[in-house]
Design a protein around this motif. Sequence first.
Motif, PDB file in Angstrom:
ATOM      1  N   GLY A  66     -19.766  18.907 -21.227  1.00 10.50           N
ATOM      2  CA  GLY A  66     -18.975  19.598 -22.234  1.00 10.50           C
ATOM      3  C   GLY A  66     -19.777  20.573 -23.068  1.00 10.50           C
ATOM      4  O   GLY A  66     -19.228  21.220 -23.966  1.00 10.50           O
ATOM      5  N   HIS A  67     -21.085  20.681 -22.797  1.00 13.86           N
ATOM      6  CA  HIS A  67     -21.961  21.595 -23.537  1.00 13.86           C
ATOM      7  C   HIS A  67     -22.819  22.381 -22.551  1.00 13.86           C
ATOM      8  O   HIS A  67     -23.196  21.870 -21.503  1.00 13.86           O
ATOM      9  CB  HIS A  67     -22.928  20.835 -24.466  1.00 13.86           C
ATOM     10  N   TRP A  68     -23.153  23.584 -22.925  1.00 11.65           N
ATOM     11  CA  TRP A  68     -24.292  24.246 -22.286  1.00 11.65           C
ATOM     12  C   TRP A  68     -25.548  23.713 -22.972  1.00 11.65           C
ATOM     13  O   TRP A  68     -25.550  23.495 -24.194  1.00 11.65           O
ATOM     14  CB  TRP A  68     -24.212  25.760 -22.467  1.00 11.65           C
ATOM     15  N   THR A  69     -26.596  23.485 -22.209  1.00  7.28           N
ATOM     16  CA  THR A  69     -27.808  22.878 -22.766  1.00  7.28           C
ATOM     17  C   THR A  69     -29.045  23.636 -22.308  1.00  7.28           C
ATOM     18  O   THR A  69     -29.200  23.941 -21.120  1.00  7.28           O
ATOM     19  CB  THR A  69     -27.947  21.409 -22.320  1.00  7.28           C
ATOM     20  N   LEU A  70     -29.907  23.944 -23.255  1.00  4.36           N
ATOM     21  CA  LEU A  70     -31.248  24.439 -22.951  1.00  4.36           C
ATOM     22  C   LEU A  70     -32.186  23.253 -23.098  1.00  4.36           C
ATOM     23  O   LEU A  70     -32.345  22.701 -24.188  1.00  4.36           O
ATOM     24  CB  LEU A  70     -31.633  25.563 -23.919  1.00  4.36           C
ATOM     25  N   ALA A 101     -17.759  28.155 -30.210  1.00  8.84           N
ATOM     26  CA  ALA A 101     -18.547  26.929 -30.356  1.00  8.84           C
ATOM     27  C   ALA A 101     -18.807  26.251 -29.014  1.00  8.84           C
ATOM     28  O   ALA A 101     -19.907  25.742 -28.761  1.00  8.84           O
ATOM     29  CB  ALA A 101     -17.840  25.968 -31.307  1.00  8.84           C
ATOM     30  N   ALA A 102     -17.807  26.240 -28.132  1.00 11.17           N
ATOM     31  CA  ALA A 102     -17.960  25.563 -26.841  1.00 11.17           C
ATOM     32  C   ALA A 102     -18.956  26.273 -25.924  1.00 11.17           C
ATOM     33  O   ALA A 102     -19.445  25.675 -24.960  1.00 11.17           O
ATOM     34  CB  ALA A 102     -16.609  25.460 -26.141  1.00 11.17           C
ATOM     35  N   SER A 103     -19.247  27.535 -26.207  1.00 15.59           N
ATOM     36  CA  SER A 103     -20.166  28.305 -25.360  1.00 15.59           C
ATOM     37  C   SER A 103     -21.582  28.350 -25.912  1.00 15.59           C
ATOM     38  O   SER A 103     -22.502  28.783 -25.209  1.00 15.59           O
ATOM     39  CB  SER A 103     -19.650  29.734 -25.186  1.00 15.59           C
ATOM     40  N   GLN A 104     -21.763  27.934 -27.147  1.00  8.45           N
ATOM     41  CA  GLN A 104     -23.104  27.955 -27.730  1.00  8.45           C
ATOM     42  C   GLN A 104     -23.931  26.810 -27.159  1.00  8.45           C
ATOM     43  O   GLN A 104     -23.455  25.680 -27.074  1.00  8.45           O
ATOM     44  CB  GLN A 104     -23.019  27.843 -29.246  1.00  8.45           C
ATOM     45  N   PRO A 105     -25.167  27.071 -26.754  1.00 10.25           N
ATOM     46  CA  PRO A 105     -25.960  26.015 -26.130  1.00 10.25           C
ATOM     47  C   PRO A 105     -26.556  25.044 -27.152  1.00 10.25           C
ATOM     48  O   PRO A 105     -26.929  25.436 -28.254  1.00 10.25           O
ATOM     49  CB  PRO A 105     -27.078  26.795 -25.424  1.00 10.25           C
ATOM     50  N   GLN A 106     -26.607  23.773 -26.773  1.00  9.83           N
ATOM     51  CA  GLN A 106     -27.393  22.825 -27.535  1.00  9.83           C
ATOM     52  C   GLN A 106     -28.810  22.834 -26.966  1.00  9.83           C
ATOM     53  O   GLN A 106     -29.026  23.214 -25.810  1.00  9.83           O
ATOM     54  CB  GLN A 106     -26.787  21.425 -27.464  1.00  9.83           C
ATOM     55  N   VAL A 107     -29.765  22.450 -27.766  1.00 10.21           N
ATOM     56  CA  VAL A 107     -31.162  22.426 -27.331  1.00 10.21           C
ATOM     57  C   VAL A 107     -31.644  20.979 -27.341  1.00 10.21           C
ATOM     58  O   VAL A 107     -31.480  20.266 -28.334  1.00 10.21           O
ATOM     59  CB  VAL A 107     -32.052  23.290 -28.243  1.00 10.21           C
ATOM     60  N   VAL A 108     -32.222  20.548 -26.221  1.00  8.17           N
ATOM     61  CA  VAL A 108     -32.705  19.178 -26.072  1.00  8.17           C
ATOM     62  C   VAL A 108     -34.176  19.205 -25.688  1.00  8.17           C
ATOM     63  O   VAL A 108     -34.555  19.850 -24.706  1.00  8.17           O
ATOM     64  CB  VAL A 108     -31.903  18.409 -25.000  1.00  8.17           C
ATOM     65  N   LEU A 109     -34.992  18.503 -26.469  1.00 15.33           N
ATOM     66  CA  LEU A 109     -36.399  18.308 -26.125  1.00 15.33           C
ATOM     67  C   LEU A 109     -36.549  16.919 -25.512  1.00 15.33           C
ATOM     68  O   LEU A 109     -36.234  15.911 -26.154  1.00 15.33           O
ATOM     69  CB  LEU A 109     -37.275  18.406 -27.375  1.00 15.33           C
ATOM     70  N   VAL A 110     -37.013  16.868 -24.275  1.00 10.22           N
ATOM     71  CA  VAL A 110     -37.291  15.595 -23.618  1.00 10.22           C
ATOM     72  C   VAL A 110     -38.789  15.356 -23.680  1.00 10.22           C
ATOM     73  O   VAL A 110     -39.585  16.178 -23.215  1.00 10.22           O
ATOM     74  CB  VAL A 110     -36.808  15.598 -22.150  1.00 10.22           C
ATOM     75  N   PHE A 174     -34.916  24.827 -19.018  1.00 11.30           N
ATOM     76  CA  PHE A 174     -33.883  24.660 -18.000  1.00 11.30           C
ATOM     77  C   PHE A 174     -32.501  24.800 -18.620  1.00 11.30           C
ATOM     78  O   PHE A 174     -32.226  24.262 -19.699  1.00 11.30           O
ATOM     79  CB  PHE A 174     -34.022  23.290 -17.331  1.00 11.30           C
ATOM     80  N   LEU A 175     -31.628  25.532 -17.925  1.00  6.28           N
ATOM     81  CA  LEU A 175     -30.256  25.708 -18.380  1.00  6.28           C
ATOM     82  C   LEU A 175     -29.363  24.738 -17.611  1.00  6.28           C
ATOM     83  O   LEU A 175     -29.297  24.772 -16.384  1.00  6.28           O
ATOM     84  CB  LEU A 175     -29.785  27.146 -18.165  1.00  6.28           C
ATOM     85  N   ILE A 176     -28.673  23.874 -18.369  1.00  9.70           N
ATOM     86  CA  ILE A 176     -27.771  22.879 -17.802  1.00  9.70           C
ATOM     87  C   ILE A 176     -26.345  23.272 -18.186  1.00  9.70           C
ATOM     88  O   ILE A 176     -26.072  23.586 -19.350  1.00  9.70           O
ATOM     89  CB  ILE A 176     -28.087  21.467 -18.358  1.00  9.70           C
TER      90      ILE A 176
END
Length: 206
Positions: A66-70, A101-110, A174-176
Motif C-alpha cells: 500500500g506504500h511506495w518505499t525507498l 499521499a498514496a504516491s509519496q514514498p516512505q523511507v525504511v532503513l534496515v 531500493f524502490l519497492i
Amino acid sequence: MTRTARIAIIALAALAGAVSAYVVTRNAKAPPVLGTATLLDAPRPLPAMALVGQDGQPFDTSKLRGHWTLMFFGFANCPDICPTTLAVLAEAKRALADLPAASQPQVVLVSVDPGRDTPEQLARYVAHFDPSFLGATGSPEAIEALTRELGVAVMIGAPGADGSYSVDHSAAVFLIDPDAAYVAVFGTPHAADAIARDFRAILDAR
C-alpha cells in the motif's frame, strides 16, 4: 469453401490481429527515461521478511504494502555513508511532498548491524533525519536473507580490543512498489533531485 471465401477469412483474421496489436501498442506506456535509477524488467516480489520494527513490533512485507518505499541498508553507528544517504533521502522526500499521499514514498532503513542496533536506537537515529522515517532490525539470519535477495554486500569486521568493529556495506537505495515488489535501484552517488525526478518518471509509467 471457395478460394474467395478462404481469402476473405484470412484477411479478416489479419485485420483483427492488426487492430489488436494497435490497441495493445496504443495502451502500453513507454518505459520511463531515467537518470540514475535502474528499472527491473519486471517487479520482483520480496521474500517473506521476519524483521523487527523500531516500535518493537514485527516488521514484514505487510508494512510495505500500500506504500511506495525507498529502502536503504545501513546502521546507526555508520560514520559517513548512512547519514549522508539518509539526509539525501529526506531531501528527496520533501521534493515529492506535492504528490498525493498514496504516491509519496516512505523511507525504511534496515540495519545491517543487529548486534548494536536495537529498535529504540534505530527509532532515535532515523527520526533525526525525518520523523516519518522507519527503522527495522532483526536477527542476523533474517537480515542476511533479505540482503542476499537484493544483492546487498555486507562485511562485518572482527572486533578490536575495545569491542568495536567496522561494518562495510553497499549504499544502493531500493524502490519497492505498493505490492511489496522490488522494481528499481538507485545507484551511487545519490542526489535528491535525481532520485525525486526518477521516482516521478517511474510513477508516471505505471
